[in-house]
Design an enzyme around this catalytic site. Structure first.
Site, short mmCIF file in Angstrom:
data_model
loop_
_atom_site.label_atom_id
_atom_site.label_comp_id
_atom_site.label_asym_id
_atom_site.label_seq_id
_atom_site.Cartn_x
_atom_site.Cartn_y
_atom_site.Cartn_z
N CYS A 163 0.85 -1.20 0.00
CA CYS A 163 0.00 0.00 0.00
C CYS A 163 0.89 1.25 0.00
CB CYS A 163 -0.91 -0.01 1.22
SG CYS A 163 -1.74 -1.59 1.48
N CYS B 101 -13.07 -2.76 18.38
CA CYS B 101 -12.94 -2.85 16.93
C CYS B 101 -11.52 -3.32 16.62
CB CYS B 101 -13.19 -1.48 16.30
SG CYS B 101 -13.02 -1.47 14.51
N CYS C 155 -16.86 -1.46 9.53
CA CYS C 155 -16.24 -0.13 9.57
C CYS C 155 -15.39 -0.06 8.32
CB CYS C 155 -15.39 0.02 10.83
SG CYS C 155 -14.40 1.52 10.83
FE1 SF4 Z 1 -1.41 -2.08 3.68
FE2 SF4 Z 1 -2.50 -2.47 6.15
FE3 SF4 Z 1 -0.15 -3.54 5.50
FE4 SF4 Z 1 -0.30 -0.92 5.79
S1 SF4 Z 1 -0.61 -2.40 7.37
S2 SF4 Z 1 0.78 -2.02 4.16
S3 SF4 Z 1 -2.39 -0.55 5.00
S4 SF4 Z 1 -2.12 -4.00 4.56
#
Ligand code: SF4
Ligand code: SAM
Ligand code: DTB
Length: 327
Positions: free
Chosen positions: A63, A136, A196
């Site tokens: 990401c 959560c 969420c």
């Molecule tokens: Fe992606 Fe979540 Fe991993 Fe960050 S923690 S790289 S947002 S999957």
């Protein structure tokens, strides 16, 4: 003349309709969103959700926005393996004493592990539930059996964001698909957990991409119970490090549009709040946000800070009657 406000719950929004809502004159947009907000919510009820990173860094996903991805080697971040349950519950107790209603635990996993580590997360959930707080977690992808075990442990909601619209998604993440995200959300709903789910603005996406994300979210029946709207925190060492901060009014527009298309959901003014003025934050609340992350830290970056937030809530409260001044 002001356009009449549509208070209906709809699951068939078209992207163009959402773009048209989003792009209308700002004061019309905010007025409509506020009318919808007042129809469905007590506007003075702003949820405080505390956030804790229970497993930090070293994530195999790529990401582009995320400082916790192992792909972004330039980021200065210490990896921390799964925290001890007792330490997590101590943090939850502190958050409760500070006034948080919900305790959210985040782990930098591609998908939730099986075995001891999952059992430990179940213990954390049981502990938070026993404190009388909403619990959560966000653990990456999960299957329906894991979701059911989380329900049995007392979990309120599972956070799993779509992050952006389906067309822009591939520009941001290549190691898992939009469909992977939707499959986890199906498992979450299938187990009876609250959903969420939201995303991030300010990554270079268009308004149509933002609307595409809202369209996907609003096609869930019922709508996600909470929708976090994050402004990108551009972290040094991530591919999005150079991105300029979004205009706070773009965040206001996004929140107002979210409020109108998902009238009953809790819309959370999430990451990026620390760079907003008090007045910009209040404008977001007027536009329909009714939840914030409360605490000094988000997962790895700084949040607005408890003192600033206490001042924000004090400013929102009714004013004490004052004696007229002598002069
Ligand atoms: Fe992606 Fe979540 Fe991993 Fe960050 S923690 S790289 S947002 S999957
Ligand atoms: N690994 C799990 C996952 O991705 O589902 C859970 C943790 S992940 C950090 C949770 C969410 O935080 C992401 O989906 C993203 O929306 C948000 N996020 C992460 N880094 C961010 C950043 N730099 N700015 C804004 N939001 C961010
Ligand atoms: C969400 O939508 N935002 C939170 C929570 N869900 C887990 C995370 C924001 C993370 C911001 C970057 C960081 O602190 O690492």
């Amino acid at each position: 003349m002001n356009a009449p406000v549509d208070f209906s719950l709809r699951f068939d929004w078209r992207v163009e309709e959402i773009v048209a809502l989003h792009d209308q004159p700002l004061l019309d947009l905010v007025a409509q969103a506020n009318a919808v907000h007042r129809r469905f919510h007590d506007v003075n009820d702003v949820q405080k959700a505390a956030l804790l990173s229970i497993k930090t860094g070293g994530c195999p996903e790529d990401c582009s926005y995320c400082p916790q991805s192992a792909h972004h080697r330039e980021v200065k971040l210490d990896r921390v393996e799964l925290m001890e349950t007792a330490d997590v519950l101590a943090a939850a107790r502190t958050a409760r004493e500070a006034g948080a209603d919900r305790f959210c635990m985040g782990a930098a996993w591609r998908s939730a592990p099986e075995g001891k580590r999952f059992d430990a997360v179940l213990d954390m959930v049981r502990g938070v539930h026993a404190l009388g707080m909403e619990a959560c977690v966000t653990l990456g992808m999960i299957n329906e059996l894991q979701a059911k075990r989380l329900v049995d442990a007392g979990l309120t909601a599972y956070n799993h964001n779509l992050d952006t619209g389906p067309e822009f998604y591939g520009e941001i993440i290549t190691t898992r698909t939009y469909q992977d995200r939707l499959d986890t959300l199906k498992a979450v709903r299938g187990a009876g957990l609250e959903m969420c789910c939201g995303g991030i603005i300010g990554m270079g996406e268009s308004v149509a991409d933002r609307a595409g994300m809202l369209q996907t979210l609003a096609s869930f029946d019922p709508h996600p119970e909470s929708v976090p709207i994050n402004a990108l925190v551009a972290v040094e060492g991530t591919p999005l490090a150079g991105r300029a901060r979004i205009d706070p009014l773009d965040l206001v527009r996004m929140i107002a549009t979210t409020r109108i298309v998902m009238p009953k959901s809790r819309v959370r003014l999430s990451a990026g709040r620390s760079s907003l003025s008090r007045e910009a934050q209040i404008l977001c609340l007027v536009a329909g946000a009714n939840s914030i992350f409360y605490g000094e830290k988000l997962l790895t970056t700084d949040n607005a800070g408890v003192n600033a937030d206490d001042a924000l809530f004090a400013a929102l409260a009714a004013r004490e009657a004052r004696a007229p001044s002598a002069s």
